[in-house]
Design a protein around this motif. Structure first.
Motif, mmCIF file in Angstrom:
data_model
loop_
_atom_site.group_PDB
_atom_site.id
_atom_site.type_symbol
_atom_site.label_atom_id
_atom_site.label_comp_id
_atom_site.label_asym_id
_atom_site.label_seq_id
_atom_site.Cartn_x
_atom_site.Cartn_y
_atom_site.Cartn_z
ATOM 1 N N LYS A 1 0.827 -1.207 0.000
ATOM 2 C CA LYS A 1 0.000 0.000 0.000
ATOM 3 C C LYS A 1 0.864 1.261 0.000
ATOM 4 N N ALA A 2 1.923 1.255 0.830
ATOM 5 C CA ALA A 2 2.787 2.434 0.915
ATOM 6 C C ALA A 2 3.482 2.681 -0.424
ATOM 7 N N GLN A 3 3.938 1.604 -1.081
ATOM 8 C CA GLN A 3 4.613 1.768 -2.366
ATOM 9 C C GLN A 3 3.648 2.277 -3.435
ATOM 10 N N ARG A 4 2.401 1.801 -3.390
ATOM 11 C CA ARG A 4 1.415 2.281 -4.363
ATOM 12 C C ARG A 4 1.128 3.759 -4.159
ATOM 13 N N GLU A 5 1.039 4.198 -2.910
ATOM 14 C CA GLU A 5 0.767 5.611 -2.635
ATOM 15 C C GLU A 5 1.924 6.495 -3.090
ATOM 16 N N LYS B 1 1.625 6.867 -6.775
ATOM 17 C CA LYS B 1 0.537 7.787 -7.124
ATOM 18 C C LYS B 1 0.975 9.239 -6.937
ATOM 19 N N ARG B 2 1.667 9.504 -5.828
ATOM 20 C CA ARG B 2 2.132 10.871 -5.570
ATOM 21 C C ARG B 2 3.133 11.307 -6.635
ATOM 22 N N ALA B 3 4.016 10.397 -7.020
ATOM 23 C CA ALA B 3 5.014 10.728 -8.043
ATOM 24 C C ALA B 3 4.330 11.056 -9.364
#
Length: 154
Positions: free
Chosen positions: A24-28, A31-33
């Motif tokens: 989840k943290a890597q996906r977020e 997304k931010r990038a």
């Protein structure tokens, strides 16, 4: 698609790693990038509504220090020094606080008493010095008699 344990074992034998879904943290972060890339026009280091580029490392360091609140009356050492209470050294960036003769370790600073402890110590000192009324008043008790059978005060 899911793989059977036999297929996973065969891939491992060939040296291929099974694909893992990002957490989840890597996906977020991804997304931010992507959002920053869209807002900054695709330029590296671009900020939404700001100038491209800039120092990111300095900003990260200050943010990291701001996240950890220091105890009241404490600061981070600007340069290494020696604690005047325990004569042990402290390094640059360590948390120091005011001690009797200067700046030193927070554990070496004298403990501040609470209001109740200060009042208790003050009253105890007054009683021990004989300053209170009971300390100055002569006793009218007679040996072997109860307080109700005392003689009248003169």
């Amino acid at each position: 698609m899911g793989q059977t344990p036999a297929q996973k074992a065969a891939k491992a034998a060939r040296g291929q790693q099974p694909k893992k879904r990002p957490g989840k943290a890597q996906r977020e972060v991804a997304k931010r990038a992507q959002a920053a890339k869209k807002a900054g026009g695709g330029k590296p280091g671009g900020k939404p509504g700001g100038k491209p580029g800039g120092k990111k490392t300095a900003a990260k360091k200050t943010v990291a220090k701001q996240r950890v609140p220091l105890p009241r009356g404490s600061v981070r050492a600007e340069f290494p020094g020696t604690c005047p209470a325990c004569f042990k050294g402290y390094g640059k960036g360590e948390v120091i606080t005011k001690v009797t003769d200067g700046w030193g370790h927070p554990g070496c600073a004298p403990r501040q008493m609470s209001a109740a402890e200060r009042e208790f110590a003050r009253n105890k000192a007054r009683i021990e010095s004989g300053e209170t009324f009971r300390g100055q008043k002569p006793s009218d008790w007679r040996r072997g008699a109860s307080p109700s059978s005392t003689r009248p005060a003169r």
